[in-house]
Design an enzyme around this catalytic site. Structure first.
Site, PDB file in Angstrom:
ATOM      1  N   ARG A 232      85.267  77.467  88.678  1.00  0.00           N
ATOM      2  CA  ARG A 232      86.238  77.431  87.595  1.00  0.00           C
ATOM      3  C   ARG A 232      85.496  77.626  86.274  1.00  0.00           C
ATOM      4  NH1 ARG A 232      89.336  78.449  90.765  1.00  0.00           N
ATOM      5  NH2 ARG A 232      91.278  77.441  91.392  1.00  0.00           N
ATOM      6  N   GLU A 261      91.643  83.634  81.277  1.00  0.00           N
ATOM      7  CA  GLU A 261      91.657  84.847  82.094  1.00  0.00           C
ATOM      8  C   GLU A 261      92.962  85.600  81.883  1.00  0.00           C
ATOM      9  OE1 GLU A 261      90.760  83.874  86.163  1.00  0.00           O
ATOM     10  OE2 GLU A 261      88.791  83.074  85.684  1.00  0.00           O
ATOM     11  N   HIS A 281      86.942  87.643  88.419  1.00  0.00           N
ATOM     12  CA  HIS A 281      87.534  86.662  89.326  1.00  0.00           C
ATOM     13  C   HIS A 281      87.922  87.319  90.658  1.00  0.00           C
ATOM     14  CE1 HIS A 281      89.916  82.624  89.433  1.00  0.00           C
ATOM     15  NE2 HIS A 281      89.388  82.904  90.612  1.00  0.00           N
TER      16      HIS A 281
END
Length: 409
Positions: A232, A261, A281
């Site tokens: 994270r 994000e 990601h």
């Protein structure tokens, strides 16, 4: 009338197929605004998401018929668990499906960082031939520090041991016997910082882990330490990481996750730093992982909607336990006793003591205590259930005490 499930993130088609096979209507609704979601949520009993949807308290309040939220993936920090629990909405994840993909990506990032692979690739693509510019380092014999030795952390440790790395780990939930079997040395955080050549984080995002790697902790590390984050973004203080990279205290960083994000403009200097390897990601973005997490969470969601036990709930063990046949009669009795106690009460409720005696009640004492509390609270709350009973009691300031006795009766 068919039950309905809304899917608000891109997931494998297996989700919708499995739901329709079981007679549950699946509707994929992507990129809706919060107001658009609020308007349609009352139609749905189930909700499937990935990391892109943030389920806030006001959305949960709007979803008046919602029974279960399924997260296709591990982390549930994009779901307001307190609000879900308060409303009696079961939240579940799919903790196993993306383990291998995330671990493999972490290992690839680690090696890319050590050997400057993305930078060398970009240089050659641009037409240059700069062999001497990209002098890397071997990882054989180096020390890897794993913060969080859950399934992904262990998988990373196993694979990097195969490269000849010495593996240290910090995880307060892992005991030394298990660590020894895994070939991992359990150490304190300070020891991990001081001894590691590469540090990788694999913890959930909590109050304790938010900003865990920061200016102070980087100062405790070896000069030139390499840092990898596929967990994270908020676990690392990104401003402090950029400063540590610029000073040379951190030799390089490999990042797959970010505090915002897509990354906001203030993160561009970090992402564009020459010693940073960055990916958008994608650690769990393999066709195998996406199928597995979709299949896993959908199977569990179907079980929950059909009133059966589930194994991956994150906000209640009670539903998993309540499905066991040996405890059913005790549950009914405990709830009835709670209802009677509630009816006999005169004045405000201040304290409830539940004493469990006998073999079966003792083994399920926490669940039976919740059943008693559910019975008592049903006098004031029509929506109380095994998930939210303790939360409502706490909000009411009720002291709740559970006792076990070896006496059989």
């Amino acid at each position: 009338m068919k039950q309905k499930v809304i899917i608000t993130d891109a997931v494998d088609q297996a989700c919708a197929t499995m739901l329709e096979t079981k007679g549950i209507q699946a509707e994929v609704r992507l990129k809706l605004s919060k107001d658009e979601l609020k308007a349609i949520l009352p139609q749905y009993e189930g909700w499937i998401i990935r990391s892109g949807t943030k389920i806030t308290a006001d959305l949960i309040e709007a979803a008046t018929n919602l029974k279960v939220i399924g997260r296709a993936g591990v982390g549930v920090d994009n779901v307001d668990l307190d609000a879900a629990t308060r409303r009696g909405v079961l939240v579940m994840n799919s903790p196993d499906g993306n383990t291998l993909s995330t671990a493999e990506h972490t290992c690839a990032m680690m090696q890319s960082l050590a050997r400057h692979l993305p930078q060398a690739h970009a240089s050659l693509k641009s037409g240059a031939w700069e062999r001497n510019k990209f002098n890397g380092t071997e990882i054989f014999g180096k020390t890897l520090g794993v913060i969080g030795a859950g399934k992904i952390g262990r998988a990373v440790a196993e694979r990097m041991r195969g490269f000849g790395m010495n593996v240290l780990a910090y995880d307060p939930m892992l005991n030394h016997a298990v660590a020894e079997r895994l070939g991992i040395a359990l150490v304190s955080l300070n020891e991990l910082y001081a001894q590691s050549d590469i540090i990788t984080v694999h913890t959930p995002l909590t109050d304790e882990t938010n900003g865990l790697l920061n200016r102070e902790t980087f100062a405790k590390c070896k000069k030139g330490v390499l840092v990898v984050n596929c967990a994270r973004g908020e676990i690392i203080n990104e401003a402090d990481l950029l400063a540590a990279l610029e000073s040379g205290q951190v030799g390089g960083a490999a990042l797959d996750v970010y505090s915002t994000e897509p990354p906001s403009p203030h993160l561009r200097p970090l992402i564009e730093h020459p010693n940073v390897v960055a990916t958008p990601h994608i650690a769990a973005s393999t066709k195998e992982a996406q199928f597995k997490v979709a299949e896993e969470v959908t199977a569990e969601l179907i079980e929950a909607l059909q009133g059966r036990s589930v194994r991956t709930s994150v906000n209640s063990f009670a539903i998993r336990m309540a499905a066991r046949s040996e405890v059913q009669s005790f549950l009914k009795l405990a709830e009835k006793l709670g209802q009677v106690a509630g009816q006999l009460m005169d004045g405000s409720l201040q304290k409830v003591v539940v004493r469990c005696m006998g073999d079966v009640p003792k083994r399920y004492s926490e669940l039976l205590s919740l059943a008693v509390m559910r019975g008592i609270l049903s006098k004031w709350h029509s929506y109380v259930n095994y998930i939210n009973a303790s939360v409502i009691a706490h909000e009411m300031g009720v002291v709740f005490e559970e006792q076990r006795s070896d006496d059989a009766g």
